[in-house]
Design an enzyme around this catalytic site. Structure first.
Site, PDB file in Angstrom:
ATOM      1  CG  HIS A 129      -2.094  -0.770   1.202  1.00  0.00           C
ATOM      2  ND1 HIS A 129      -3.306  -0.274   0.799  1.00  0.00           N
ATOM      3  CD2 HIS A 129      -2.312  -2.073   1.503  1.00  0.00           C
ATOM      4  CE1 HIS A 129      -4.215  -1.226   0.854  1.00  0.00           C
ATOM      5  NE2 HIS A 129      -3.645  -2.324   1.281  1.00  0.00           N
TER       6      HIS A 129
ATOM      7  CG  HIS B 151      -5.206   2.883   9.833  1.00  0.00           C
ATOM      8  ND1 HIS B 151      -6.226   2.369   9.062  1.00  0.00           N
ATOM      9  CD2 HIS B 151      -5.381   4.237   9.788  1.00  0.00           C
ATOM     10  CE1 HIS B 151      -6.967   3.340   8.578  1.00  0.00           C
ATOM     11  NE2 HIS B 151      -6.488   4.492   9.015  1.00  0.00           N
TER      12      HIS B 151
ATOM     13  CD  GLU C 178      -8.623   8.187   9.111  1.00  0.00           C
ATOM     14  OE1 GLU C 178      -9.571   7.408   8.858  1.00  0.00           O
ATOM     15  OE2 GLU C 178      -7.434   7.845   9.041  1.00  0.00           O
TER      16      GLU C 178
ATOM     17  CE1 TYR D  68     -13.003   4.097   1.371  1.00  0.00           C
ATOM     18  CE2 TYR D  68     -13.708   3.217   3.491  1.00  0.00           C
ATOM     19  CZ  TYR D  68     -12.718   3.739   2.679  1.00  0.00           C
ATOM     20  OH  TYR D  68     -11.443   3.902   3.161  1.00  0.00           O
TER      21      TYR D  68
ATOM     22  CG  HIS E 105     -12.893   5.767  12.043  1.00  0.00           C
ATOM     23  ND1 HIS E 105     -12.998   5.559  10.686  1.00  0.00           N
ATOM     24  CD2 HIS E 105     -13.845   5.008  12.632  1.00  0.00           C
ATOM     25  CE1 HIS E 105     -13.965   4.690  10.458  1.00  0.00           C
ATOM     26  NE2 HIS E 105     -14.497   4.343  11.625  1.00  0.00           N
TER      27      HIS E 105
ATOM     28  CG  HIS F 234     -10.183   3.552  11.742  1.00  0.00           C
ATOM     29  ND1 HIS F 234      -9.328   4.242  12.575  1.00  0.00           N
ATOM     30  CD2 HIS F 234      -9.957   4.045  10.507  1.00  0.00           C
ATOM     31  CE1 HIS F 234      -8.619   5.114  11.887  1.00  0.00           C
ATOM     32  NE2 HIS F 234      -8.981   5.007  10.615  1.00  0.00           N
TER      33      HIS F 234
END
Length: 441
Positions: free
Chosen positions: A296, A339, A345, A354, A369, A375
């Site tokens: 990622h 993470h 956020e 999503y 979050h 989350h």
């Protein structure tokens, strides 16, 4: 009509010859206009961050000024709901520590409840302090009725609108911006406007940015292209009203809403030039980049705009979008990973699904979050992504976004008590079972 480019020095006139040539404040302006400078930065800010525009208007802003009084929020008053438009620091009690998610706010029935921009804001989270020009407020707006002979400017914040449902017309003193779902509109601090809904009710998201103005992020090793390209940001051409009618000017200042009566429209700028102006951007023009082999990249690669802080690389607010894109990484769990983050956020969904939350996260909804709250994908998303054939897949028909900030986000009393708060949100992770087996590598 629009002019393209981000942060350019624009010039535009609604009447030929209204812009003076070679000087900003001539002894006599054409057409009997007044010259006025609107500054969005200190006079001594470096050239790269210095923001100002010269406006040539029918009356200077000091003539758009009456006796201001606080807007009534008393029960039963037409502006009672203005009390739900909050500013930081908010005095709401702290909510229990938890990840939070809300269903979409219903759009009022216009035949029963006429809701304008002024009365249609519902603040969900705040952080920082409006009086020190740090932080933000994140809200939902619902509008069923256009403002008529009403005008507004925000003395506290730059405003970033994310349109989710219904078209909105922003009649600003710089010109007209027509926007639709999938687009964002940024209105700088101090810019007067009237908000209209020409094609029926509208709903979306609003971030009030108290800090440094939104700007394009540095691309670093990405280089000169991709992400949000400057040419796709559109600024309106000059348009003006010359209307002598009783009107009301609303001003948000010091965390409170004020109003004064006027005898005319304040949207009377006939010409202007400078780099401090409203603009819009179509999120579908965002050019995403990502990993082409494995693993990622951080979600910062999806940053559209950033409000910088005094700490390099640490945003007052980042605005991030997650558009259509190809997923091609091999031997990689493709959705966002689990993470905990120093940044907090606030996330919304404009349309589609999503990928990390295929269930329960709806268009017009919100998730929060907060700083150091764990989350990640729900149980269904984890199971699906862990067993999927890793062929190239195009994520299509989706547009989510995030307001990410260095501040912990304080939940307002309205949001904490909303019937749309999903009390069982954390259950989406209950299906994550223990899979550890020391005998099976």
């Amino acid at each position: 009509m629009y002019m393209s480019g981000f942060g350019n020095g624009f010039e535009t006139e609604a009447l030929s010859g209204a812009l003076p040539i070679g000087r900003n404040s001539p002894q006599r302006c054409a057409y009997g206009l007044y010259a006025e400078q609107l500054s969005g930065s200190p006079f001594t800010a470096p050239r790269a961050s210095n923001e100002r525009s010269w406006l040539y208007r029918i009356r200077p802003s000091v003539a758009h000024w009456g006796r201001f009084e606080p807007v009534s929020t008393q029960p039963g008053s037409p502006t009672e709901s203005v009390a739900l438009w909050r500013s930081a620091p908010d005095d709401a009690p702290m909510v229990p520590l938890a990840q939070m998610r809300w269903n979409p706010h219903p759009i009022p029935d216009a035949s029963i409840e006429g809701t304008t921009f002024i009365t249609g804001i519902r603040t969900m989270t705040t952080g920082g302090d409006v009086s020190t020009q740090t932080g933000f407020a994140n809200s939902i707006y619902t509008i069923t009725t256009s403002m008529v002979d009403e005008y507004f400017y925000n003395g506290d914040a730059e405003m970033l609108f994310v349109l989710e449902h219904g078209n909105v017309r922003f009649w600003t003193e710089f010109g007209v911006i027509d926007a639709e779902p999938g687009e964002i509109v940024v209105v700088p601090r101090g810019v007067k406007m009237r908000v209209e809904v020409p094609a029926g009710p509208a709903r979306g998201y609003l971030c009030e940015n108290y800090g440094g103005a939104f700007t394009l992020p540095e691309r670093g090793p990405i280089g000169a292209n991709c992400l949000a390209n400057p040419r796709d940001f559109l600024t309106p051409v000059a348009a003006y009203e010359d209307r002598e009618v009783p009107s009301t000017l609303f001003v948000k200042w010091g965390g409170s809403m004020w109003q004064a009566g006027l005898g005319h429209s304040p949207l009377d700028v006939v010409a202007w030039h400078g780099n401090y102006a409203p603009y819009k951007y179509d999120l579908r023009r965002f050019s995403p980049v990502g990993p082409l082999l494995f693993d990622h990249a951080d979600p910062s690669i999806f940053t559209v705009l950033t409000s910088p802080s005094e700490t390099p690389g640490t945003a007052n607010v980042d605005f991030v979008c997650f558009p259509d894109r190809w997923m091609v990484a091999e031997d990689t769990f493709r959705p966002p990973w689990y993470h905990m983050n120093i940044m907090s956020e606030f996330m919304g969904l404009i349309y589609g699904v999503y990928d990390a939350k295929p269930d329960g996260f709806l268009s017009g909804g919100v998730s929060l979050h907060n700083c150091m709250m764990p989350h990640g994908p729900d149980a269904n998303a984890f199971e699906s992504a862990s067993t999927a054939d890793l062929e190239p897949v195009k994520q299509e028909g989706t547009m989510a976004f995030m307001f990410e900030t260095r501040f912990p986000q304080r939940v307002t009393a309205y949001a904490a008590g909303s019937p749309r708060l999903q009390q069982d949100y954390a259950e989406c992770w209950s299906g994550l079972q223990k899979r550890f087996d020391p005998e099976r590598p």
